[in-house]
Design a protein around this motif. Structure first.
Motif, PDB file in Angstrom:
ATOM      1  N   PHE A  34      -1.459  -2.332  -4.045  1.00 35.33           N
ATOM      2  CA  PHE A  34      -0.797  -2.676  -5.301  1.00 35.33           C
ATOM      3  C   PHE A  34      -0.398  -4.143  -5.182  1.00 35.33           C
ATOM      4  O   PHE A  34       0.386  -4.521  -4.307  1.00 35.33           O
ATOM      5  CB  PHE A  34       0.428  -1.775  -5.494  1.00 35.33           C
ATOM      6  CG  PHE A  34       1.262  -2.125  -6.691  1.00 35.33           C
ATOM      7  CD1 PHE A  34       0.758  -1.986  -7.987  1.00 35.33           C
ATOM      8  CD2 PHE A  34       2.568  -2.581  -6.534  1.00 35.33           C
ATOM      9  CE1 PHE A  34       1.542  -2.308  -9.095  1.00 35.33           C
ATOM     10  CE2 PHE A  34       3.361  -2.903  -7.639  1.00 35.33           C
ATOM     11  CZ  PHE A  34       2.837  -2.770  -8.921  1.00 35.33           C
TER      12      PHE A  34
ATOM     13  N   SER B  30       0.141   2.672  -8.232  1.00 32.96           N
ATOM     14  CA  SER B  30       0.883   1.527  -8.760  1.00 32.96           C
ATOM     15  C   SER B  30       2.309   1.981  -9.043  1.00 32.96           C
ATOM     16  O   SER B  30       2.574   3.173  -9.206  1.00 32.96           O
ATOM     17  CB  SER B  30       0.216   1.000 -10.038  1.00 32.96           C
ATOM     18  OG  SER B  30       0.156   2.029 -10.990  1.00 32.96           O
TER      19      SER B  30
ATOM     20  N   GLN C 216     -13.285  -2.425  -0.341  1.00 33.50           N
ATOM     21  CA  GLN C 216     -12.150  -1.804  -1.020  1.00 33.50           C
ATOM     22  C   GLN C 216     -12.394  -1.605  -2.521  1.00 33.50           C
ATOM     23  O   GLN C 216     -11.638  -0.899  -3.181  1.00 33.50           O
ATOM     24  CB  GLN C 216     -10.865  -2.613  -0.794  1.00 33.50           C
ATOM     25  CG  GLN C 216     -10.481  -2.723   0.686  1.00 33.50           C
ATOM     26  CD  GLN C 216     -10.098  -1.373   1.296  1.00 33.50           C
ATOM     27  OE1 GLN C 216      -9.143  -0.730   0.866  1.00 33.50           O
ATOM     28  NE2 GLN C 216     -10.856  -0.926   2.297  1.00 33.50           N
ATOM     29  N   ASP C 217     -13.463  -2.201  -3.059  1.00 27.95           N
ATOM     30  CA  ASP C 217     -13.765  -2.006  -4.476  1.00 27.95           C
ATOM     31  C   ASP C 217     -14.742  -0.868  -4.713  1.00 27.95           C
ATOM     32  O   ASP C 217     -14.748  -0.259  -5.767  1.00 27.95           O
ATOM     33  CB  ASP C 217     -14.348  -3.291  -5.082  1.00 27.95           C
ATOM     34  CG  ASP C 217     -13.285  -4.382  -5.121  1.00 27.95           C
ATOM     35  OD1 ASP C 217     -12.108  -4.034  -5.340  1.00 27.95           O
ATOM     36  OD2 ASP C 217     -13.639  -5.551  -4.916  1.00 27.95           O
TER      37      ASP C 217
ATOM     38  N   ARG D 107      -5.869   4.507  -6.298  1.00 27.84           N
ATOM     39  CA  ARG D 107      -5.072   3.293  -6.500  1.00 27.84           C
ATOM     40  C   ARG D 107      -3.676   3.626  -7.012  1.00 27.84           C
ATOM     41  O   ARG D 107      -3.512   3.986  -8.181  1.00 27.84           O
ATOM     42  CB  ARG D 107      -5.758   2.400  -7.540  1.00 27.84           C
ATOM     43  CG  ARG D 107      -7.211   2.114  -7.254  1.00 27.84           C
ATOM     44  CD  ARG D 107      -7.389   0.780  -6.591  1.00 27.84           C
ATOM     45  NE  ARG D 107      -8.717   0.638  -6.039  1.00 27.84           N
ATOM     46  CZ  ARG D 107      -9.793   0.280  -6.731  1.00 27.84           C
ATOM     47  NH1 ARG D 107      -9.706   0.035  -8.007  1.00 27.84           N
ATOM     48  NH2 ARG D 107     -10.964   0.168  -6.117  1.00 27.84           N
TER      49      ARG D 107
ATOM     50  N   CYS E  73      -4.720   4.179   1.231  1.00 24.41           N
ATOM     51  CA  CYS E  73      -5.266   4.150  -0.126  1.00 24.41           C
ATOM     52  C   CYS E  73      -5.223   2.713  -0.653  1.00 24.41           C
ATOM     53  O   CYS E  73      -4.862   1.796   0.069  1.00 24.41           O
ATOM     54  CB  CYS E  73      -4.492   5.091  -1.033  1.00 24.41           C
ATOM     55  SG  CYS E  73      -4.737   6.818  -0.596  1.00 24.41           S
ATOM     56  N   GLY E  74      -5.602   2.531  -1.923  1.00 27.70           N
ATOM     57  CA  GLY E  74      -5.697   1.201  -2.500  1.00 27.70           C
ATOM     58  C   GLY E  74      -4.375   0.432  -2.476  1.00 27.70           C
ATOM     59  O   GLY E  74      -3.304   1.015  -2.345  1.00 27.70           O
TER      60      GLY E  74
ATOM     61  N   TYR F 185       0.873  -1.178   0.000  1.00 22.79           N
ATOM     62  CA  TYR F 185       0.000   0.000   0.000  1.00 22.79           C
ATOM     63  C   TYR F 185       0.907   1.224   0.000  1.00 22.79           C
ATOM     64  O   TYR F 185       1.237   1.758   1.055  1.00 22.79           O
ATOM     65  CB  TYR F 185      -0.905  -0.020   1.241  1.00 22.79           C
ATOM     66  CG  TYR F 185      -1.698  -1.310   1.325  1.00 22.79           C
ATOM     67  CD1 TYR F 185      -2.973  -1.391   0.763  1.00 22.79           C
ATOM     68  CD2 TYR F 185      -1.159  -2.455   1.910  1.00 22.79           C
ATOM     69  CE1 TYR F 185      -3.693  -2.579   0.801  1.00 22.79           C
ATOM     70  CE2 TYR F 185      -1.865  -3.649   1.942  1.00 22.79           C
ATOM     71  CZ  TYR F 185      -3.123  -3.705   1.385  1.00 22.79           C
ATOM     72  OH  TYR F 185      -3.825  -4.882   1.410  1.00 22.79           O
TER      73      TYR F 185
END
Ligand SMILES: *Cc1c(COP(=O)(O)O)cnc(C)c1O
Length: 817
Positions: free
Chosen positions: A494, A540, A757-758, A538, A491-492, A486
């Motif tokens: 990876f 990355s 989380q989605d 999200r 936050c989202g 994370y």
């Protein structure tokens, strides 16, 4: 107007509560109706009339002036106050009213004595700082003073003028104090020595009628906040008995609105406004729109709820039901579940000495306190709006919890603050739980609150506290199912691809929680708990471009897909002016840190627009020298205690050495972490998630995805026939692939795990089922904290330790091979 509700009321009226004459026949749809009617009526008033700033001759200004004078009268009439005898000063809230009185007394030549009742709200207590002498009084002290046996502030009185302040109703436990005190104080006044009374009616008026029809017995100054009665507008009042009010006119300050003429240059002279009393105390432009809204609130409230008397009957009926329900709850062993602090003796005159508030604490069947913070979390998941803690009532809370001043100071030094996580020190609880009822509350609210407490806090079978943990399960077949980092805290995640070796460092998996979002005003790190939308941000890692790419997914598709790229290199020039950024103090989970904040407008705008709060990105780079360091706080919990009888120890096939209890030296060693809450790495066991989900499904809920736990490592077993749920509680170390890890204790959970989380939507689960199955000493646990143990022998491999998806996991000790 539900029939079920009406017939319920009927039943109670006839059976247990013959006092109930009528009730408010509104359910929650009625509450919505109230809010809607109030807002619509107010906006339509604003749209159809032009209200100018008062004090000028224009029609719009005159309209405002006239309306406000009418509203003053209307408000006074609500309290049966004769406008000949009383005046009303509009202020921001009750506290502002109290401060205005204080400001006037503070300027008296000889100072003033100040006495306040122990049930006072903090806002009354603070007045003491400006008094020449002050004292906190309990009922007996007040009686002694009124009977002439002692002075208001004891022996040290330094002035002939005194102020005595008390709440009409305690905001802590709802206790109602004698309104007759004002009259008795006045009766004791002699020519030379005068005592004034300041009544804090804020809590009282929200569910009761305050009657000021007899000016001779009324308090000199009464303060209240209208939002506590009507919800809207945010406005308060100071109601002054004019005869006593002349003392307020001695205030030296004047400002716009309170003077007729002011000379400034060669001569310094001013003429205070003389027309009416309130003119001299209302500084600056009045909160005109709030006052106009107050008028609307008065009307709509009356239309829907009827009189205050009716609300008083309705709420005290509900309060008694709540009292009876909570006080009858018992654990199976007969111990009480609720320790109730509010009084509920005589049934005849309940509302005379008790408002519709129940203050209490919960105990388990062994008589130990249940943490209020944990209770409040569970209550909020179930949608009960409960307040707990010190409730801004220092004297009341100290008295009912028997907290001595030295204990409060000790607790403060030990880290206790209002609203802090820990609320039990040395076996004493530091705050109470308060359930308040209002005009909008219904019988079913009360019933469901009582069932909620029964469901979660009434213990049926007394468990053996010290039972032995289950034997160490067979871990054969355990492997790493997935790895997630994370990069931006909260936050989202990876997901790390299955063919990639990922580096582990002392602080955790590389790139995990290196960034966070901070509030631009407070510097506080933001969390998903408050800002669920963070789940949809999200990040990355793009090593080819050397960038942290951040995307925002709006599941409703209202916003276009947005993207931001931040260089991964911790190049200091990126933070300097030009790119814009600086080191700023920030707070993460209570730790003060210095993070590098990004102040480029497109970065701040990206995050602020998504979350709707002024915030920006900040970085806390790994191993950065000069930055403040954070350390792991995770530790073994009591429910994880290893077995003590070595004869019970079973050698486990697949384990490479028998587990040993974590040694205390190791536990105390400082382990650096970045921005994760408690420890370097968090792991969960799929077998545990499966039993949790079985429980959720059995109670009709939606099973939880592994993602809600925001773990770095998800472990799964390839032996589906032999699941080992919660085996991780009793592991002391792990070997994943070629790397050794030490277990640091179970992970304590809050309701953040309810955020999908989605979609960023909040659910009840898995928190509710966890609270029923994984609660130890009123804390809820799921998952395990752990950290990497670097190899003592430096080799090529040990300089770059990695793990990957699919790695075999074994449990055991971490001896070097
Ligand atoms: C709420 C409350 C206050 C403070 O009111 P504000 O509107 O925050 O100024 C003071 N005293 C009592 C008894 C209250 O309930």
């Amino acid at each position: 107007m539900e029939d079920g509700y009406n017939s319920n009321v009927e039943a109670f009226r006839e059976a247990e509560y013959p006092m109930l004459q009528d009730a408010i026949y509104l359910d929650h749809a009625g509450t919505t109706l109230y809010a809607k009617s109030l807002m619509e009526k107010f906006t339509s008033d604003m749209i159809s009339n032009l209200y100018g700033n008062p004090h000028s001759a224009s029609a719009s200004s005159q309209l405002t002036t006239n309306r406000i004078e009418d509203i003053r009268l209307k408000v006074l009439r609500c309290f049966n106050a004769d406008p000949e005898e009383f005046d009303i000063i509009f202020v921001a809230n009750a506290t502002a009213g109290i401060k205005l009185v204080m400001e006037c007394f503070r300027e008296l030549e000889g100072g003033y004595n100040y006495g306040y009742h122990k049930d006072s709200h903090t806002s009354l207590v603070g007045v003491r700082e400006s008094a020449s002498s002050s004292r906190c009084l309990d009922d007996e002290d007040v009686e002694q003073w009124l009977s002439g046996a002692s002075g208001l502030v004891g022996e040290g009185a330094s002035s002939d003028i005194s102020l005595f302040a008390y709440p009409a109703q305690s905001n802590m436990d709802g206790r109602r104090l004698p309104l007759s005190w004002s009259e008795r104080v006045r009766a004791n006044n002699s020519n030379g020595r005068v005592s004034y009374t300041l009544l804090d009616a804020s809590a009282f008026v929200s569910t009761s009628a305050l009657d000021l029809s007899d000016a001779s017995t009324a308090p000199d100054f009464t303060v209240l906040s209208f939002y506590k009665i009507f919800g809207f507008p945010d406005l308060g009042a100071l109601i002054v008995r004019k005869e006593s009010g002349t003392i307020l006119q001695r205030r030296k300050y004047f400002g716009g609105g309170t003077v007729d003429v002011v000379l400034c240059m060669r001569e310094q002279w001013h003429a205070p406004k003389s027309q009416s009393f309130h003119d001299r105390l209302e500084d600056g432009t009045l909160a005109i729109h709030n006052i106009l809204a107050l008028n609307t609130a008065l009307e709509v409230h009356r239309e829907l709820y009827g009189s205050m008397e009716k609300i008083a009957r309705h709420t005290s009926f509900l309060a008694r039901k709540l009292f009876d329900g909570l006080s009858s709850l018992r654990h199976e062993n007969g111990e009480l579940v609720c320790v109730i602090h509010s009084s509920r003796s005589s049934t005849q005159h309940f509302s005379e000495f008790q408002g519709p508030v129940v203050a209490f604490n919960l105990k388990n069947s062994y008589g130990a306190w249940i943490s209020n913070t944990e209770f409040e979390r569970l209550a909020s998941v179930r949608n009960f709006h409960i307040r707990s803690g010190g409730l801004c009532n220092p004297g009341g809370v100290a008295a009912c919890l028997q907290l001595e001043p030295w204990e409060m100071r000790n607790n403060f030094s030990a880290g206790y603050r209002c609203g802090a996580e820990t609320d039990i020190y040395a076996g004493k609880i530091t705050g109470v739980i308060r359930a308040s009822l209002g005009a909008m509350s219904t019988i079913s609210d009360v019933d469901s609150f009582i069932s909620f407490i029964r469901e979660f806090y009434v213990e049926t079978a007394t468990q053996d506290v010290d039972e032995h943990p289950p034997t160490i399960p067979n871990p054969a077949g355990l492997f790493v199912e997935s790895l997630t980092i994370y990069p931006i805290k909260s936050c989202g995640g990876f997901t790390i691809a299955s063919n990639v070796d990922w580096e582990v460092r002392p602080e955790g998996l590389v790139w995990d929680r290196e960034w966070c979002l901070v509030h631009q005003g407070t510097g506080q790190a933001l969390s998903q708990k408050r800002h669920p939308l963070m789940a949809l941000i999200r990040p990355s890692l793009d090593f080819r471009r050397g960038m942290l790419c951040i995307q925002f997914y709006d599941p409703k598709g209202n916003l276009p897909l947005q993207e931001l790229a931040i260089p991964l290199s911790a190049n200091p020039s990126f933070y300097t002016t030009g790119d814009g950024g600086k080191s700023s103090p920030s707070r993460v989970c209570g730790d003060a840190i210095v993070a590098q904040t990004y102040s480029k407008p497109e970065i701040t705008a990206f995050f602020s627009n998504i979350l709707g709060v002024p915030c920006t990105l900040a970085r806390f780079p790994a191993g950065g020298s000069g930055f403040s360091t954070r350390h792991s706080k995770a530790h073994m919990q009591k429910h994880q205690r290893p077995k003590r009888h070595s004869s019970d120890e079973v050698h486990v096939p697949g384990a490479f050495a028998p587990p040993t209890p974590p040694d205390s030296d190791n536990e105390n060693r400082k382990r650096p972490i970045l921005l994760s809450n408690e420890s370097p790495i968090l792991a969960i066991n799929k077998d545990s998630l499966d039993v949790l989900n079985d429980g959720i499904i059995r109670s009709g809920g939606k099973p939880a995805s592994a993602s809600v736990f925001r773990a770095n490592i998800v472990l799964a077993s390839s032996q589906l026939s032999n699941p080992q749920p919660y085996a991780e509680d009793h592991w002391s170390s792990l070997r994943i692939g070629q790397q050794n890890f030490q277990m640091l204790g179970s992970c304590r959970r809050c309701h953040m795990i309810c955020v999908d989380q989605d979609t960023a939507e909040k659910n009840e689960e898995p928190f509710v089922t966890l609270a029923k199955t994984r609660r130890f000493e009123s804390k809820i646990f799921f998952g395990s904290h752990m950290c990497h143990i670097p190899s003592k022998i430096a080799t090529k491999e040990s300089q770059y330790p990695t793990i990957r998806v699919g790695d075999i996991v074994r449990i055991g000790t971490t001896e070097e091979t």
